[in-house]
Write a protein that holds these residues in place. Structure first.
Motif, mmCIF file in Angstrom:
data_model
loop_
_atom_site.group_PDB
_atom_site.id
_atom_site.type_symbol
_atom_site.label_atom_id
_atom_site.label_comp_id
_atom_site.label_asym_id
_atom_site.label_seq_id
_atom_site.Cartn_x
_atom_site.Cartn_y
_atom_site.Cartn_z
ATOM 1 N N SER A 74 0.831 -1.200 -0.136
ATOM 2 C CA SER A 74 -0.042 0.018 0.048
ATOM 3 C C SER A 74 0.867 1.120 0.077
ATOM 4 N N LYS A 75 0.178 2.408 -0.250
ATOM 5 C CA LYS A 75 1.216 3.696 -0.288
ATOM 6 C C LYS A 75 1.570 4.070 1.163
ATOM 7 N N PRO A 76 0.792 3.779 2.238
ATOM 8 C CA PRO A 76 1.661 3.948 3.530
ATOM 9 C C PRO A 76 2.706 3.119 3.735
ATOM 10 N N GLU A 77 2.509 1.945 3.245
ATOM 11 C CA GLU A 77 3.593 0.844 3.592
ATOM 12 C C GLU A 77 4.997 1.396 2.815
ATOM 13 N N ILE A 78 4.693 1.795 1.497
ATOM 14 C CA ILE A 78 5.730 2.515 0.643
ATOM 15 C C ILE A 78 6.324 3.554 1.449
ATOM 16 N N GLU A 79 5.579 4.679 1.846
ATOM 17 C CA GLU A 79 6.053 5.946 2.514
ATOM 18 C C GLU A 79 6.804 5.404 3.772
ATOM 19 N N ARG A 80 6.604 4.476 4.429
ATOM 20 C CA ARG A 80 7.219 4.190 5.562
ATOM 21 C C ARG A 80 8.470 3.581 5.327
ATOM 22 N N ALA A 81 8.557 2.688 4.213
ATOM 23 C CA ALA A 81 9.828 2.196 4.040
ATOM 24 C C ALA A 81 10.859 3.173 3.355
ATOM 25 N N VAL A 82 10.367 4.290 2.733
ATOM 26 C CA VAL A 82 10.973 5.311 2.220
ATOM 27 C C VAL A 82 11.677 6.113 3.479
ATOM 28 N N GLU A 83 10.610 6.426 4.338
ATOM 29 C CA GLU A 83 11.184 7.352 5.456
ATOM 30 C C GLU A 83 12.244 6.646 6.189
ATOM 31 N N LYS A 84 12.205 5.426 6.393
ATOM 32 C CA LYS A 84 13.073 4.491 7.128
ATOM 33 C C LYS A 84 14.550 4.752 6.260
ATOM 34 N N ILE A 85 14.588 4.633 4.981
ATOM 35 C CA ILE A 85 15.847 4.772 4.276
ATOM 36 C C ILE A 85 16.473 6.176 4.527
ATOM 37 N N ARG A 86 15.335 7.327 4.583
ATOM 38 C CA ARG A 86 15.699 8.576 4.451
ATOM 39 C C ARG A 86 16.591 8.855 5.706
ATOM 40 N N GLN A 87 16.228 8.088 6.907
ATOM 41 C CA GLN A 87 16.530 8.365 8.136
ATOM 42 C C GLN A 87 18.045 7.696 8.463
ATOM 43 N N GLU A 88 18.368 6.932 7.484
ATOM 44 C CA GLU A 88 19.789 6.170 7.600
ATOM 45 C C GLU A 88 20.722 7.149 7.437
ATOM 46 N N PRO A 89 21.928 6.697 8.104
ATOM 47 C CA PRO A 89 22.998 7.501 8.054
ATOM 48 C C PRO A 89 23.523 7.576 6.634
ATOM 49 N N ASP A 90 24.423 8.466 6.160
ATOM 50 C CA ASP A 90 25.128 8.608 4.775
ATOM 51 C C ASP A 90 25.917 7.189 4.700
ATOM 52 N N VAL A 91 25.931 6.684 3.208
ATOM 53 C CA VAL A 91 26.660 5.334 3.393
ATOM 54 C C VAL A 91 28.387 6.039 3.348
ATOM 55 N N LEU A 92 28.522 7.004 2.966
ATOM 56 C CA LEU A 92 30.023 7.253 2.654
ATOM 57 C C LEU A 92 30.198 8.659 3.697
ATOM 58 N N SER A 93 31.297 8.538 4.470
ATOM 59 C CA SER A 93 31.685 9.589 5.335
ATOM 60 C C SER A 93 32.912 10.184 4.927
ATOM 61 N N ARG A 94 33.411 11.270 5.070
ATOM 62 C CA ARG A 94 34.564 12.080 4.709
ATOM 63 C C ARG A 94 35.833 11.185 5.101
ATOM 64 N N PRO A 95 35.846 10.971 6.524
ATOM 65 C CA PRO A 95 37.100 10.291 7.205
ATOM 66 C C PRO A 95 37.199 8.893 6.244
ATOM 67 N N PHE A 96 36.061 7.905 5.947
ATOM 68 C CA PHE A 96 36.244 6.939 5.272
ATOM 69 C C PHE A 96 36.653 6.962 3.805
ATOM 70 N N LEU A 97 36.027 8.239 3.111
ATOM 71 C CA LEU A 97 36.475 8.511 1.681
ATOM 72 C C LEU A 97 37.923 9.016 1.716
ATOM 73 N N SER A 98 38.340 9.602 2.680
ATOM 74 C CA SER A 98 39.596 9.866 2.685
ATOM 75 C C SER A 98 40.608 8.812 2.952
ATOM 76 N N GLU A 99 40.360 7.910 3.663
ATOM 77 C CA GLU A 99 41.144 6.684 3.912
ATOM 78 C C GLU A 99 41.117 5.706 2.682
ATOM 79 N N MET A 100 40.122 5.781 1.735
ATOM 80 C CA MET A 100 40.021 5.186 0.797
ATOM 81 C C MET A 100 40.809 5.752 -0.293
#
Length: 203
Positions: A74-100
């Motif tokens: 349903s639309k509410p289910e999709i919206e909840r899943a999307v919001e959960k992804i939006r709340q996740e921390p950035d996949v790539l941080s400045r320190p980690f990228l610098s080390e890469m």
């Protein structure tokens, strides 16, 4: 076979011993050297990490939305899943990228490679090293190397002439696409040598 999953990427040997293999850190530095802002300035590590994370998050949202919609959510289910992804921390941080970039993270998680591929506009195959290097990897490396040469050539012409260097290189590239792109690289290398410019490897 192009890299398309975490399992395939984890098979990569990231301790290259053959001379024709390019370490991951060098590959990232080459991309940073090639990709520029509209004003010609270089992106900072923080800017790259932030934008790459944003692009990765948007991709995840799109994929999850498509997956749930196909499953009849349903639309509410999709919206909840999307919001959960939006709340996740950035996949790539400045320190980690610098080390890469500095070669201190030769075995990064696959999601960080995907984020970088989205930001730089290259295939994940480009980041393969060791036993996982394929023809697709070598082709991507050649394209990045050519882009670096083109940028250097155009910049020199724009600096030394009336600013028409970029247009000239654009015409050269269009002609190369119709014949052999590698010929374009050869011509640019010869032109740079004639101007006393030596293409440098990213430090």
């Amino acid at each position: 076979m192009p890299l398309g999953s975490l399992e395939e990427f984890q098979k990569i040997d990231r301790t290259p011993e053959r001379g024709d293999l390019v370490p991951l850190g060098v590959k990232i530095r080459r991309l940073i050297d090639v990709k520029r802002k509209n004003d010609g300035t270089e992106y900072s590590i923080s800017e790259i990490a932030r934008e790459a994370s944003r692009l990765y998050r948007e991709q995840q949202i799109f994929q999850k939305s498509e997956e749930l919609a196909a499953a009849g959510a349903s639309k509410p289910e999709i919206e909840r899943a999307v919001e959960k992804i939006r709340q996740e921390p950035d996949v790539l941080s400045r320190p980690f990228l610098s080390e890469m970039k500095d070669g201190k993270r030769p075995n990064p998680p696959f999601d960080k490679i995907v984020a970088l591929s989205l930001f730089f506009g290259v295939s994940v195959d480009y980041f393969a090293v060791g036993a996982a290097v394929t023809e697709a990897t070598r082709k991507a490396e050649e394209e990045v190397e050519l882009a670096s040469l083109v940028a250097k050539f155009a910049n020199h012409l724009d600096t030394e002439s009336d600013g028409s260097g970029t247009a000239l290189v654009g015409a050269l590239m269009r002609g190369g696409v119709q014949t052999d792109p590698r010929q374009v690289e050869g011509m640019i290398r010869m032109a740079l040598a004639a101007m006393g410019i030596t293409p440098e490897e990213p430090s």
